[in-house]
Design an enzyme around this catalytic site. Structure first.
Site, PDB file in Angstrom:
ATOM      1  N   ASN A  86       0.871  -1.181   0.000  1.00 25.89           N
ATOM      2  CA  ASN A  86       0.000   0.000   0.000  1.00 25.89           C
ATOM      3  C   ASN A  86       0.903   1.225   0.000  1.00 25.89           C
ATOM      4  O   ASN A  86       1.496   1.561   1.027  1.00 25.89           O
ATOM      5  CB  ASN A  86      -0.897  -0.040   1.255  1.00 25.89           C
ATOM      6  CG  ASN A  86      -1.707   1.233   1.424  1.00 25.89           C
ATOM      7  OD1 ASN A  86      -1.761   2.073   0.527  1.00 25.89           O
ATOM      8  ND2 ASN A  86      -2.343   1.373   2.584  1.00 25.89           N
ATOM      9  N   TRP A  87       1.007   1.858  -1.159  1.00 22.74           N
ATOM     10  CA  TRP A  87       1.962   2.959  -1.284  1.00 22.74           C
ATOM     11  C   TRP A  87       1.380   4.277  -0.805  1.00 22.74           C
ATOM     12  O   TRP A  87       2.056   5.300  -0.821  1.00 22.74           O
ATOM     13  CB  TRP A  87       2.460   3.063  -2.743  1.00 22.74           C
ATOM     14  CG  TRP A  87       3.258   1.863  -3.179  1.00 22.74           C
ATOM     15  CD1 TRP A  87       3.727   0.855  -2.364  1.00 22.74           C
ATOM     16  CD2 TRP A  87       3.704   1.533  -4.499  1.00 22.74           C
ATOM     17  NE1 TRP A  87       4.420  -0.075  -3.098  1.00 22.74           N
ATOM     18  CE2 TRP A  87       4.426   0.314  -4.415  1.00 22.74           C
ATOM     19  CE3 TRP A  87       3.575   2.143  -5.758  1.00 22.74           C
ATOM     20  CZ2 TRP A  87       5.002  -0.296  -5.539  1.00 22.74           C
ATOM     21  CZ3 TRP A  87       4.146   1.542  -6.881  1.00 22.74           C
ATOM     22  CH2 TRP A  87       4.845   0.340  -6.775  1.00 22.74           C
ATOM     23  N   LYS A  88       0.141   4.264  -0.413  1.00 20.00           N
ATOM     24  CA  LYS A  88      -0.544   5.452   0.128  1.00 20.00           C
ATOM     25  C   LYS A  88      -0.338   6.657  -0.808  1.00 20.00           C
ATOM     26  O   LYS A  88      -0.312   6.476  -2.023  1.00 20.00           O
ATOM     27  CB  LYS A  88      -0.072   5.710   1.568  1.00 20.00           C
ATOM     28  CG  LYS A  88      -0.216   4.447   2.435  1.00 20.00           C
ATOM     29  CD  LYS A  88      -0.109   4.679   3.900  1.00 20.00           C
ATOM     30  CE  LYS A  88      -0.284   3.339   4.634  1.00 20.00           C
ATOM     31  NZ  LYS A  88      -0.260   3.462   6.088  1.00 20.00           N
ATOM     32  N   HIS A  98      -9.686   1.345   4.714  1.00 21.14           N
ATOM     33  CA  HIS A  98      -8.414   1.497   5.421  1.00 21.14           C
ATOM     34  C   HIS A  98      -8.608   2.479   6.579  1.00 21.14           C
ATOM     35  O   HIS A  98      -9.376   3.428   6.473  1.00 21.14           O
ATOM     36  CB  HIS A  98      -7.341   2.007   4.457  1.00 21.14           C
ATOM     37  CG  HIS A  98      -5.981   1.996   5.068  1.00 21.14           C
ATOM     38  ND1 HIS A  98      -5.553   2.986   5.927  1.00 21.14           N
ATOM     39  CD2 HIS A  98      -4.966   1.103   4.988  1.00 21.14           C
ATOM     40  CE1 HIS A  98      -4.320   2.696   6.338  1.00 21.14           C
ATOM     41  NE2 HIS A  98      -3.950   1.560   5.777  1.00 21.14           N
ATOM     42  N   GLU A 112      -5.929  -4.865  10.483  1.00 18.96           N
ATOM     43  CA  GLU A 112      -4.865  -3.904  10.756  1.00 18.96           C
ATOM     44  C   GLU A 112      -5.192  -3.127  12.023  1.00 18.96           C
ATOM     45  O   GLU A 112      -5.982  -2.174  11.989  1.00 18.96           O
ATOM     46  CB  GLU A 112      -4.745  -2.904   9.600  1.00 18.96           C
ATOM     47  CG  GLU A 112      -4.370  -3.520   8.274  1.00 18.96           C
ATOM     48  CD  GLU A 112      -3.813  -2.462   7.334  1.00 18.96           C
ATOM     49  OE1 GLU A 112      -2.620  -2.522   7.048  1.00 18.96           O
ATOM     50  OE2 GLU A 112      -4.565  -1.577   6.928  1.00 18.96           O
ATOM     51  N   GLY A 163       2.068   2.137  10.900  1.00 19.02           N
ATOM     52  CA  GLY A 163       3.068   3.195  10.795  1.00 19.02           C
ATOM     53  C   GLY A 163       3.736   3.556  12.113  1.00 19.02           C
ATOM     54  O   GLY A 163       4.392   4.597  12.217  1.00 19.02           O
ATOM     55  N   GLY A 186       2.631  -1.147   4.386  1.00 19.88           N
ATOM     56  CA  GLY A 186       2.727   0.262   4.021  1.00 19.88           C
ATOM     57  C   GLY A 186       4.174   0.665   3.836  1.00 19.88           C
ATOM     58  O   GLY A 186       4.775   0.452   2.782  1.00 19.88           O
ATOM     59  N   GLY A 187       4.763   1.223   4.897  1.00 18.21           N
ATOM     60  CA  GLY A 187       6.121   1.783   4.835  1.00 18.21           C
ATOM     61  C   GLY A 187       7.153   0.908   4.145  1.00 18.21           C
ATOM     62  O   GLY A 187       7.870   1.380   3.255  1.00 18.21           O
TER      63      GLY A 187
HETATM   64  P1  PGA Z   1       2.556   0.228   7.722  1.00 22.92           P
HETATM   65  O1  PGA Z   1       1.127   0.503   7.016  1.00 22.92           O
HETATM   66  O2  PGA Z   1       3.071  -1.057   7.182  1.00 22.92           O
HETATM   67  O3  PGA Z   1       3.395   1.416   7.341  1.00 22.92           O
HETATM   68  O4  PGA Z   1       2.289   0.149   9.182  1.00 22.92           O
HETATM   69  C1  PGA Z   1       0.212  -0.535   6.813  1.00 22.92           C
HETATM   70  C2  PGA Z   1      -1.049  -0.005   6.184  1.00 22.92           C
HETATM   71  O5  PGA Z   1      -1.430   1.129   6.497  1.00 22.92           O
HETATM   72  O6  PGA Z   1      -1.681  -0.680   5.356  1.00 22.92           O
END
Ligand code: PGA
Length: 251
Positions: free
Chosen positions: A9-11, A95, A167, A173, A231-232
């Site tokens: 998930n590159w946001k 999300h 999640e 994050g 994410g990250g």
């Molecule tokens: P993260 O994000 O791996 O940076 O904690 C996960 C997400 O928001 O899907």
């Protein structure tokens, strides 16, 4: 055994060029995988460029949100058919950043997911409790409340398009990862709801929240985990490649 699903998930982190470049960097690591499927969700403006990179590969490309209608007066939204037209096959829905930052309600998330599935888009439906909800013993109630308006209305023929991501909001994050017990309990709850409402025990259930190469092996060992939403770490070609290698070497 179905492959482990790794979803990046590159946001809102990368521009179109940067997304294209990252896709090109990870593409070689996504070839010829035996035990792993890789999907990526760039920001929607980058979906066409990234989908082009993965056109002849098994990697699927999706969006980070989706509307329930095909077209109409819905300013600022992206429809499932528009997503398909540019090469997208799945969407994240619900999300926690949509639920908390953009105030999307449980009902709205369910509506988005049901509409997208009807239009042929696979949905990764995200749910999770806040720290406060966990500490006050409301995890089960929260997850059930978030999931039911969606699950209870999925038509049986659409069941294969359903994926659920657990999640915990406090793990996203933050560098904090849910414990094995917390993950297994939540995944078991989700699995039992999928069994009850979809009559199916094969719905993939992903874990998300600070997944990294350092903790991935432990997460994969948790009962009921079929993959991860990342994410990250998915913004780094090196880390994503490491995650893929760990999954390929697992089990
Ligand atoms: P993260 O994000 O791996 O940076 O904690 C996960 C997400 O928001 O899907």
């Amino acid at each position: 055994m179905s492959p482990t699903l790794i979803v990046g998930n590159w946001k809102m982190n990368l521009g179109v060029r940067e997304s294209y470049d990252l896709a090109r960097q990870i593409a070689p690591a996504c070839e010829g995988l035996q035990k792993t499927s890789v999907w990526v969700a760039p920001s929607c403006l980058s979906v066409p460029a990234v989908a082009k990179v993965f056109r002849d590969s098994a990697v699927e490309v999706g969006s980070q949100n989706v509307h329930w209608e095909d077209r109409g007066a819905y300013t600022g939204e992206i429809s499932p058919t528009q997503l398909r037209e540019v090469g997208g096959s799945f969407a994240l829905v619900g999300h926690s950043e949509r639920r908390s930052v953009c105030d999307e309600s449980i009902e709205l998330c369910a509506r988005r997911a049901l509409g997208a599935i009807r239009a042929g888009i696979k949905v990764i439906f995200c749910i999770g409790e806040t720290r406060g909800q966990r500490e006050s013993g409301q995890t089960e109630q929260t997850l059930t409340a978030q999931l039911l308006p969606f699950l209870a209305n999925v038509q049986p023929s659409h069941q294969p398009a359903v994926i659920v991501a657990y999640e915990p909001v406090w793990a996203i994050g933050t560098g904090l990862v849910a414990s094995e017990v917390e993950i297994e309990e939540s995944h078991a709850l989700i699995a039992s709801l999928c069994q009850r409402y979809l009559g199916d025990s094969t719905t993939p259930i992903l874990y998300g929240g600070s997944v990294s190469p350092a903790n991935f092996e432990d997460i994969l060992r948790c009962r009921g985990v079929h993959g991860v939403l990342v994410g990250g770490a998915s913004l780094s070609a090196t880390k994503l490649t490491e995650l893929i290698a760990i999954s390929e070497g697992h089990g």
